[in-house]
Design a protein around this motif. Structure first.
Motif, PDB file in Angstrom:
ATOM      1  N   ILE A  62       0.812  -1.210  -0.091  1.00  0.00           N
ATOM      2  CA  ILE A  62      -0.060  -0.079  -0.040  1.00  0.00           C
ATOM      3  C   ILE A  62       0.924   1.247   0.036  1.00  0.00           C
ATOM      4  O   ILE A  62       0.624   2.175  -0.770  1.00  0.00           O
ATOM      5  CB  ILE A  62      -0.983  -0.006   1.214  1.00  0.00           C
ATOM      6  N   GLY A 106      -0.284   3.582  -3.052  1.00  0.00           N
ATOM      7  CA  GLY A 106      -1.171   4.545  -2.345  1.00  0.00           C
ATOM      8  C   GLY A 106      -2.522   3.843  -1.844  1.00  0.00           C
ATOM      9  O   GLY A 106      -2.396   2.574  -1.806  1.00  0.00           O
ATOM     10  N   PRO A 107      -3.680   4.453  -1.446  1.00  0.00           N
ATOM     11  CA  PRO A 107      -4.720   3.814  -0.887  1.00  0.00           C
ATOM     12  C   PRO A 107      -5.417   2.813  -1.767  1.00  0.00           C
ATOM     13  O   PRO A 107      -5.631   3.120  -2.958  1.00  0.00           O
ATOM     14  CB  PRO A 107      -5.780   4.817  -0.390  1.00  0.00           C
ATOM     15  N   THR A 108      -5.557   1.648  -1.479  1.00  0.00           N
ATOM     16  CA  THR A 108      -6.567   0.580  -2.561  1.00  0.00           C
ATOM     17  C   THR A 108      -7.742   0.950  -2.707  1.00  0.00           C
ATOM     18  O   THR A 108      -8.325   0.627  -3.716  1.00  0.00           O
ATOM     19  CB  THR A 108      -6.196  -0.774  -1.784  1.00  0.00           C
ATOM     20  N   VAL A 109      -8.080   1.977  -2.063  1.00  0.00           N
ATOM     21  CA  VAL A 109      -9.600   2.334  -2.228  1.00  0.00           C
ATOM     22  C   VAL A 109      -9.856   3.750  -2.981  1.00  0.00           C
ATOM     23  O   VAL A 109     -10.917   4.263  -3.075  1.00  0.00           O
ATOM     24  CB  VAL A 109     -10.419   2.367  -0.765  1.00  0.00           C
ATOM     25  N   LEU A 137      -5.330   8.344  -5.948  1.00  0.00           N
ATOM     26  CA  LEU A 137      -4.475   9.090  -5.239  1.00  0.00           C
ATOM     27  C   LEU A 137      -3.058   8.222  -5.042  1.00  0.00           C
ATOM     28  O   LEU A 137      -3.159   7.011  -5.260  1.00  0.00           O
ATOM     29  CB  LEU A 137      -4.998   9.229  -3.722  1.00  0.00           C
ATOM     30  N   LYS A 173      -5.811  17.435  -1.165  1.00  0.00           N
ATOM     31  CA  LYS A 173      -6.386  16.784  -2.213  1.00  0.00           C
ATOM     32  C   LYS A 173      -7.782  16.771  -2.566  1.00  0.00           C
ATOM     33  O   LYS A 173      -8.425  15.756  -2.700  1.00  0.00           O
ATOM     34  CB  LYS A 173      -5.771  15.297  -2.496  1.00  0.00           C
ATOM     35  N   TYR A 175     -10.362  16.714  -0.337  1.00  0.00           N
ATOM     36  CA  TYR A 175     -11.263  15.972   0.200  1.00  0.00           C
ATOM     37  C   TYR A 175     -10.783  15.951   1.584  1.00  0.00           C
ATOM     38  O   TYR A 175      -9.510  16.403   1.921  1.00  0.00           O
ATOM     39  CB  TYR A 175     -11.649  14.757  -0.257  1.00  0.00           C
ATOM     40  N   VAL A 186     -16.298   5.881   0.698  1.00  0.00           N
ATOM     41  CA  VAL A 186     -15.310   5.880   2.089  1.00  0.00           C
ATOM     42  C   VAL A 186     -16.270   6.273   3.095  1.00  0.00           C
ATOM     43  O   VAL A 186     -16.299   7.457   3.102  1.00  0.00           O
ATOM     44  CB  VAL A 186     -14.039   6.520   1.648  1.00  0.00           C
ATOM     45  N   LEU A 202      -5.525   0.351   7.123  1.00  0.00           N
ATOM     46  CA  LEU A 202      -4.223   0.287   6.409  1.00  0.00           C
ATOM     47  C   LEU A 202      -4.123   1.088   5.136  1.00  0.00           C
ATOM     48  O   LEU A 202      -3.051   1.046   4.608  1.00  0.00           O
ATOM     49  CB  LEU A 202      -3.889  -1.185   6.251  1.00  0.00           C
ATOM     50  N   ASP A 203      -5.150   1.573   4.600  1.00  0.00           N
ATOM     51  CA  ASP A 203      -5.138   2.403   3.599  1.00  0.00           C
ATOM     52  C   ASP A 203      -4.254   3.702   3.718  1.00  0.00           C
ATOM     53  O   ASP A 203      -3.932   4.384   2.844  1.00  0.00           O
ATOM     54  CB  ASP A 203      -6.460   2.514   2.984  1.00  0.00           C
ATOM     55  N   TYR A 204      -4.390   4.032   5.031  1.00  0.00           N
ATOM     56  CA  TYR A 204      -3.708   5.471   5.236  1.00  0.00           C
ATOM     57  C   TYR A 204      -2.962   5.264   6.612  1.00  0.00           C
ATOM     58  O   TYR A 204      -1.824   5.830   6.748  1.00  0.00           O
ATOM     59  CB  TYR A 204      -4.911   6.383   5.837  1.00  0.00           C
ATOM     60  N   ARG A 246      -6.773  -3.230   6.494  1.00  0.00           N
ATOM     61  CA  ARG A 246      -7.706  -2.375   5.829  1.00  0.00           C
ATOM     62  C   ARG A 246      -9.144  -2.365   6.458  1.00  0.00           C
ATOM     63  O   ARG A 246      -9.441  -3.393   7.027  1.00  0.00           O
ATOM     64  CB  ARG A 246      -7.775  -2.608   4.409  1.00  0.00           C
ATOM     65  N   ILE A 302     -11.738   0.118   5.350  1.00  0.00           N
ATOM     66  CA  ILE A 302     -12.517   0.997   4.295  1.00  0.00           C
ATOM     67  C   ILE A 302     -12.964  -0.152   3.302  1.00  0.00           C
ATOM     68  O   ILE A 302     -14.369  -0.333   2.835  1.00  0.00           O
ATOM     69  CB  ILE A 302     -11.948   1.888   3.403  1.00  0.00           C
ATOM     70  N   GLN A 323     -16.880  -1.192   2.453  1.00  0.00           N
ATOM     71  CA  GLN A 323     -17.292  -0.958   0.946  1.00  0.00           C
ATOM     72  C   GLN A 323     -17.922  -2.482   0.595  1.00  0.00           C
ATOM     73  O   GLN A 323     -18.946  -2.324  -0.357  1.00  0.00           O
ATOM     74  CB  GLN A 323     -16.094  -0.619  -0.236  1.00  0.00           C
TER      75      GLN A 323
END
Lengths: 97, 551
Positions: free
Chosen positions: A80, A84-87, A91, B80, B82, B347, B418-420, B427, B429, B433
């Motif tokens: 990741i 970048g974010p997988t979702v 980005l 960015k 958001y 999200v 884990l996306d951020y 993860r 999110i 989803q």
């Protein structure tokens, strides 16, 4: 298992990797693959030096599967960080390629 | 809402300049990362996986239109486009550059905002009921008391270096919408037999690695004594809370170890001491001064809107949204609107700069210039005329903000995971989803009824999984993401910690598992039962059998 040295760039937090010419690069594909323990220790010394010079924050080694191109990190966390974010494919590094 | 006085503004402005100097010294190398890190954390600045993250405080989740527009402006100019609304009613930017942070903080200061005490071992942003001032069931506006606590706790020198972070939540309604029993201190304001405000102080709740429901420690504390009682509680914690072990440092561990009875005794003794000093008596004049900031807006004298039934009959989508996302208001002719930040497959908690601007405009024109952020990661317009609901819905719908799912299974809380997040093991999110898409059908969601699904990407439980009717916790098993499911948690006035149902599931199995649990509930439920009610009646066994039958 082969490794790569990574950190976040001080100025903007961007994920960076140590390349074989000593530069810090944004793409995992351009990173130096570290094969031995001695190389790993030398890379960490380079990392500490770069931290002292305000280039990067918190250098560390992570494992990669080196079966040619592209390099693939073992852990999801590094996958990741490298993309970048997988979702949000719009980005991070993945959005630039 | 509260407005800064000259002292507030001066302190925040000075803090911006102080941090500007600290950033400059970091960039020239006068400060190294070890020296800089505690300073940046004091200003809400983290370093996450991809970039820095700035957490902005939104006291008790209340914003003016001007403030929300500034948050949108910052998202556009420095980030960015958001931002992410969090389970602590705050806002996070995921991509700011270090060199821009002082300018961002300066921009925030122009609208009376900052990022102070959004990190570190101090008293964090006080959270409250997102329906405050609008709901018929409250006995007072809890934000008055949240603000009083905020002023007392901000820069409080004695509580700047606590054993661990400290979270306080306040509600003034019997229906707990602020999850107060899973906070370090949770306050329930009620009226006693004589009609006087009385404060019940719950201590030692929390989620994370070792979840506990708080115990009632102080019962019926009088308004003038509130700060003295809180100070006494903090002192007991400061004195006895563990500092040698990060995982045992929260006040919940102390309360658990010495027991609620001993905690009551210790706090009572300290309370006598604090009161004897007399410095923390809260004079009525000061209460009145703060109260004036939260005076009810100039409501018109209205009747409940006669046209509404007709509008609903003519527009099925509007009718569904109205039934689900619009809650009753204390004033006839008005309504409380929840703007869902949980579009199907989206999200949870994210809003674009354009969406934030739109909500700011709508709040300004239709809801007395005020927006709330809920701990469930939605936005709320608390005072909308019923006759304006249709036009409001049309504008929200055009901007992708009219998802009808408040309180339903797709109204999922999820941490960034884990996306951020640097702390995450898995993860969150993506799982939110998948579940959201699985249950996208609105008729199906409505048939299921209230179901709170909450997902965390690590044991720190920012996604509140412990109090989800269905909770999902991401874990790392040898570098692969797995998800543990808990059932029967609740963050309301009947608070409970969920039970782990069994072995964890792979990422692509979670939506199936949730569906299986929901299907069983639909088979088992008796008339009027929500998922949580059925679970509490039957216990875990039938759910466990169903989920692992094939294994």
């Amino acid at each position: 298992m082969p490794q790569v040295l990574t950190a976040n760039r001080l100025l903007d937090g961007e994920v960076v990797y140590l390349a074989s010419d000593g530069a810090w690069v944004e793409e995992l594909a351009s990173a130096a693959v570290i094969a031995t323990k001695a190389e790993g220790e030398a890379a960490l010394v380079t990392g500490i030096e770069a931290e002292r010079n305000q280039k990067i924050v918190h250098a560390y080694l992570f494992e990669v599967i080196d079966t040619g191109v592209p390099l693939r990190p073992v852990k999801q966390r590094e996958v990741i960080r490298a993309a970048g974010p997988t979702v949000r494919s719009d980005l991070g590094k993945q959005a630039r390629s | 809402m509260y407005r800064y006085d000259e002292f507030d503004q001066k302190i925040v402005d000075e803090r911006v300049e102080q941090f500007r100097g600290q950033v400059a010294r970091r960039l020239t190398g006068e400060l190294n990362e070890d020296q800089f890190k505690p300073l940046r954390l004091m200003n809400g600045l983290y370093l996450q996986l991809h970039a820095y993250m700035l957490r902005v405080a939104i006291p008790y989740g209340t914003l003016s239109s001007r403030q929300l527009r500034m948050l949108a402006h910052i998202a556009r100019k420095y980030d960015k486009d958001y931002a992410h609304f969090t389970t602590r009613q705050n806002l996070q930017y995921n991509w700011p550059k270090l060199a821009d942070i002082p300018d961002i903080l300066a921009d925030l200061a122009t609208v009376e905002m900052h990022a102070i005490q959004t990190s570190g071992n101090c008293i964090r942003n006080v959270t409250s009921d997102h329906f405050a001032g609008a709901s018929a069931d409250e006995v007072d506006d809890p934000r008055v008391w949240s603000e009083i606590i905020r002023q007392w706790s901000t820069f409080h020198p004695e509580f700047s270096f606590l054993p661990r972070k400290f979270k306080i939540a306040v509600t003034a309604a019997p229906k707990d919408r602020a999850a107060i029993k899973v906070h370090d201190i949770g306050i329930v304001i009620r009226r006693d037999a004589s009609g006087t405000l009385a404060f019940d102080v719950y201590v030692g709740g929390g989620q994370g690695r070792t979840p506990f429901v708080a115990h009632l420690i102080g019962e019926g504390i009088q308004a003038g004594d509130l700060l003295a009682y809180l100070e006494a509680t903090m002192r007991v914690y400061n004195q006895y809370g563990r500092r040698d072990n990060l995982y045992k440092a929260r006040i919940k561990i102390l309360v658990h170890q010495i027991g609620p009875e001993e905690m009551r005794k210790q706090v009572a003794a300290e309370f006598v001491e604090v009161k004897a000093q007399g410095a923390l008596a809260l004079p009525q004049a000061e209460i009145d001064r703060i109260q004036a900031y939260f005076a009810a807006p100039a409501f018109e004298t209205l009747r409940d809107d006669a046209l509404l039934a007709q509008q609903k009959a003519q527009n099925k989508a509007f009718a569904a949204w109205h039934d689900i996302n619009v809650s009753p208001h204390k004033m006839p002719g008005y309504a409380i609107v929840t703007i869902s930040l949980k579009p199907i497959g989206g999200v949870p908690g994210d809003a674009s700069a354009d969406q934030m601007d739109l909500v700011a405009d709508l709040a300004e024109t239709l809801s007395f210039d005020e927006i709330r952020v809920s701990h469930e990661q939605n936005l709320v317009l608390a005072h909308v005329k019923q006759s304006d609901l249709l036009v409001l819905w049309q504008k929200l719908d055009a901007a992708g903000l009219a998802t009808a799912n408040y309180g339903l299974i797709t109204d999922i809380i999820a941490c960034p995971g884990l996306d951020y997040c640097d702390l995450a093991n898995a993860r969150s999110i993506n799982v939110a989803q998948a579940v959201s898409k699985r249950f996208a059908d609105l008729d199906r969601q409505r048939n299921i009824g209230e179901l709170k699904l909450k997902i965390s990407g690590c044991i720190n439980a920012c996604g509140h999984h412990h109090v989800g009717h269905i909770g999902v916790l991401g874990v790392d098993k040898k570098g692969v993401e797995f998800y543990q499911i808990t059932l029967g948690g609740s963050g309301d006035e009947t608070a409970s910690i969920g039970d782990i149902i069994g072995p964890a599931f792979a990422e692509n199995e979670v939506a199936d598992a949730v569906e299986s649990l929901v299907d069983l509930y639909l088979n088992l439920r008796q008339p009027g039962e929500r998922f949580l009610d059925t679970y509490r009646r039957t216990g875990i066994q039938p759910f466990r059998e169903k989920l692992y039958a094939a294994h």
